[in-house]
Design an enzyme around this catalytic site. Structure first.
Site, mmCIF file in Angstrom:
data_model
loop_
_atom_site.group_PDB
_atom_site.id
_atom_site.type_symbol
_atom_site.label_atom_id
_atom_site.label_comp_id
_atom_site.label_asym_id
_atom_site.label_seq_id
_atom_site.Cartn_x
_atom_site.Cartn_y
_atom_site.Cartn_z
ATOM 1 N N GLY A 50 38.713 49.956 -16.818
ATOM 2 C CA GLY A 50 39.351 49.187 -17.953
ATOM 3 C C GLY A 50 40.413 50.237 -18.597
ATOM 4 O O GLY A 50 41.409 50.159 -19.847
ATOM 5 N N CYS A 259 43.178 16.094 -14.100
ATOM 6 C CA CYS A 259 43.992 16.006 -12.571
ATOM 7 C C CYS A 259 44.289 14.213 -12.632
ATOM 8 O O CYS A 259 43.992 14.075 -12.198
ATOM 9 C CB CYS A 259 44.027 16.699 -11.448
ATOM 10 S SG CYS A 259 45.639 17.246 -10.589
ATOM 11 N N CYS A 262 44.128 14.441 -8.717
ATOM 12 C CA CYS A 262 42.940 14.989 -7.669
ATOM 13 C C CYS A 262 41.663 14.841 -8.788
ATOM 14 O O CYS A 262 40.852 14.976 -8.372
ATOM 15 C CB CYS A 262 42.849 16.600 -7.239
ATOM 16 S SG CYS A 262 42.526 17.647 -8.398
ATOM 17 N N CYS A 284 46.914 20.607 -11.972
ATOM 18 C CA CYS A 284 46.350 21.169 -11.752
ATOM 19 C C CYS A 284 46.946 22.053 -11.115
ATOM 20 O O CYS A 284 48.240 22.184 -10.672
ATOM 21 C CB CYS A 284 45.464 21.437 -10.398
ATOM 22 S SG CYS A 284 43.760 19.857 -10.260
ATOM 23 N N CYS A 290 43.780 21.781 -5.732
ATOM 24 C CA CYS A 290 43.832 20.572 -5.790
ATOM 25 C C CYS A 290 44.609 19.745 -4.217
ATOM 26 O O CYS A 290 44.357 19.357 -4.335
ATOM 27 C CB CYS A 290 45.520 20.287 -7.165
ATOM 28 S SG CYS A 290 45.846 18.618 -7.322
#
Lengths: 316, 364
Positions: A50, A259, A262, A284, A290
């Site tokens: 970080g 979606c 899909c 998606c 997808c």
């Protein structure tokens, strides 16, 4: 090629213009010394999860803002046996993803893929793939502003001190002000996280939907900011906590729709305006996810429509 | 039908072809050569070399041709090429007092040793469009005295000898920073600041320098000296152990002088601002000298009150390759993040409308 026809130009010799061919660039475009410098910065970043490591970012042949940080990281970690995937907004076929993939295919000759599971190195802008990553994968993020404290303190000299002293109160104050004003935390992407219980880090402009994927991820995540010249990392299996309050826990966005192609209900959905009547559909954002689902036979409510061939990837 | 933009490789290739076609323009007009740009667009070449921080007139001219005259784009091309170049060594500091001078003026003294040399300049021309240039023309033959080849001391050195000028301790060639090898950290020392300004965008520096003159900052400068000409570049290869000249470069140099009334510990004296560029970039070096002086405010114990005095502000935003990239990246797709905002915006509105409705019902 004959650029300079007998022009009497002082201190200018054009012969070297012709001698530089594209193929003469080093593997990964950058020279070995530069790659070594970047790898050292990456190792330092991994050692201090970080923490933003300053590095001497180079000018790349793409503009700043197009992912020069991520590109330099990829250039430094890619080896000839790697399989490389590039996504922008989750999609493999967005212009910038295509352009970066093409660049590395040219300067490294590595194999590229659109399949998340097949890739050993994935460079991304704004998304983390939906399919869980594994411990032999490296995620590389393009970062515009690496400093999570930038919006509360513009000065680098101040923010570095705040990180050193772990003086993070202002971040919580900012979140609290959001709640006081709007009844909720109004940050939706680039949502700050605390890494390994120490540094507050910007996860790059991914939607907060993707933040939980960083927590205890088996993959190595490295972040490169080219213009701002910073590298940072989340090593495998590291605690990554999105900032929140006990009574206002961190939440991700959800959709009423699935979606359209899909039928996925667990993925990040983009809204697409289909026509001038304002008809919309949701698809998606992760195109590979997808496509894969549709290949497995999952079909969404709009999959049969013919006027969306381009969205379905059926037309070039 | 409107569909989301899905950029394919084909679209990108076609865009590049279109760009090449537009760059060439009407094929009935002869193609411009790099040497024409080099010879006749020399000030553009000089700007691109300066901000591209690579002294290579032929490559700068090529970059201008490739960028269709977009100089910021040309600077970017040159910078991207510069990254790939190996570094053979570090040259010795150039000696501008040994310059083969083509222009040299001082605004602080009526006459100076070595004389004022106007040289090629737009100053004192009347800005009237010269329609004879629309047709091809031969320039009038020029009569000039051959400038003195003897070294010309800098005007500021004369003031300095009297002790009127702040003295800078220099450590020669040792420990000069390089922002292309180490990232800038703050507070930044003057060597770092000057390198940043030398690579900085002329327009940005011009505006900042101008603001320092107009009262955003406290600077009342005089142009101590402006000179342009050729200097030799030399280096000392380790294996040789002695100095060799590797070529001549054209540079512009400007020293601004500003009075400083002193502090408790210091006598009143003049302070200076410095500007240097590759080629002939007079406006740039003058602006750079103003900004350099402004950025010394911290060291001179003044309060930072104006943008041109604020080194984090100036140094972080001066580079046009960085700036143009980040500004223009906004045209890349951002629809994932926008979607996140869209969801929040809708649900916040919904919540508020629901609340108002409920409140109304209660009131009724």
């Amino acid at each position: 090629m004959n650029f300079i026809e007998g022009a009497p130009c002082r201190a200018a010799d054009a012969t070297h213009i012709q001698s530089t061919q594209e193929d003469e660039y080093n593997f990964g475009y950058l020279d070995e010394q530069t790659k070594r410098m970047i790898r050292r910065a990456i190792l330092k970043a991994i050692a201090i999860p970080g923490y933003q490591v300053p590095f001497a970012g180079r000018e790349m042949p793409m503009p700043y803002g197009w992912g020069t940080g991520g590109i330099q990281l990829s250039a430094s970690v890619l080896g000839s046996d790697d399989i490389f995937k590039v996504i922008d907004q989750g999609a493999d076929d967005t212009t910038n993803a295509v352009s970066i993939r093409k660049f590395f295919a040219r300067v490294t000759n590595v194999n590229t893929t659109e399949r998340t599971e097949e890739a050993s190195v994935i460079q991304t802008r704004h998304r983390i793939p939906e399919i869980p990553l594994s411990d032999d994968q490296i995620m590389i993020y393009q970062v515009p502003i690496p400093e999570p404290l930038r919006w509360v303190e513009a000065r680098e000299s101040e923010t570095r001190k705040m990180h050193a002293l772990e003086e993070y109160g202002v971040m919580h104050v900012q979140l609290y002000e959001d709640i006081a004003r709007h009844g909720r935390i109004a940050t939706n992407f680039m949502y700050p996280v605390k890494v390994n219980d120490r540094y507050i880090m910007s996860p790059s402009p991914i939607p907060k939907f993707d933040n939980p994927k960083l927590h205890m991820s088996p993959a190595l995540h490295i972040f490169g900011a080219g213009r701002e010249k910073r590298i940072y990392a989340v090593p495998p299996y590291t605690i990554v906590k999105s900032l929140d309050f006990e009574d206002h826990p961190f939440e991700v966005e959800s959709w009423d729709n699935c979606c359209g192609l899909c039928g996925a209900k667990d993925s990040y959905l983009d809204e697409v305006i289909l026509n001038n009547e304002g008809e919309r559909m949701f698809v998606c954002s992760d195109t590979d996810y997808c496509t894969h689902r549709r290949e497995q036979g999952h079909l969404g409510p709009m999959a049969a429509r013919e006027d969306i061939a381009e969205l379905k990837g059926e037309r070039a | 039908m409107y569909v989301a933009v899905k950029g394919g490789e084909k679209a990108i290739d076609n865009a590049h072809c279109l760009m090449a076609e537009e760059r060439r323009g009407d094929t009935n007009i002869p193609e411009m050569t790099v040497s024409q740009i080099l010879q006749q667009m020399r000030l553009a070449v000089d700007r691109v070399m300066s901000e591209g921080s690579l002294y290579d007139p032929a490559l700068a001219a090529l970059a201008i041709k490739q960028s269709r005259g977009d100089l910021v784009e040309a600077v970017f091309l040159l910078r991207a090429y510069r990254t790939t170049l190996p570094r053979f060594g570090i040259s010795n500091p150039i000696d501008t007092s040994a310059m083969h001078v083509r222009r040299r003026i001082s605004a602080t003294f009526k006459d100076i040793p070595g004389g004022q040399i106007l040289g090629p300049t737009f100053d004192y021309t009347h800005r009237l469009l010269d329609f004879t240039l629309a047709a091809e023309s031969e320039p009038r033959p020029v009569q000039t005295d051959i400038p003195d080849e003897a070294p010309m001391p800098r005007v500021m050195d004369i003031l300095s000898a009297e002790g009127l000028l702040e003295q800078k301790e220099t450590d020669g060639e040792a420990n000069v920073g390089d922002i292309t090898r180490d990232p800038v950290t703050f507070p930044a020392e003057r060597d770092i600041r000057l390198q940043n300004l030398a690579r900085g965008d002329e327009g940005f520096l011009l505006a900042l320098g101008y603001s320092s003159q107009r009262g955003f900052g406290d600077s009342h400068p005089f142009a101590g000296e402006i000179r342009m000409g050729d200097v030799a570049v030399s280096m000392t290869p380790e294996e040789l152990g002695f100095e060799i000249e590797i070529g001549d470069i054209t540079i512009s140099e400007c020293e601004m002088v500003t009075s400083f009334t002193g502090s408790k510990t210091e006598l009143p004296k003049f302070t200076r601002g410095y500007g240097l560029s590759f080629g002939y970039c007079e406006r740039k070096v003058m602006a750079m000298a103003l900004v350099d002086r402004s950025l010394q405010t911290r060291e001179l114990g003044g309060d930072i009150v104006a943008p041109s005095q604020d080194e984090e502000f100036v140094l972080s935003h001066s580079d046009n390759v960085e700036a143009q990239g980040f500004v223009q990246h906004l045209k890349l797709p951002h629809y994932v993040d926008f979607q996140a905002d869209l969801i929040m915006m809708r649900s916040m509105r919904e919540e508020i409308l629901k609340q108002t409705k409920a409140d109304k019902k209660e009131a009724a």
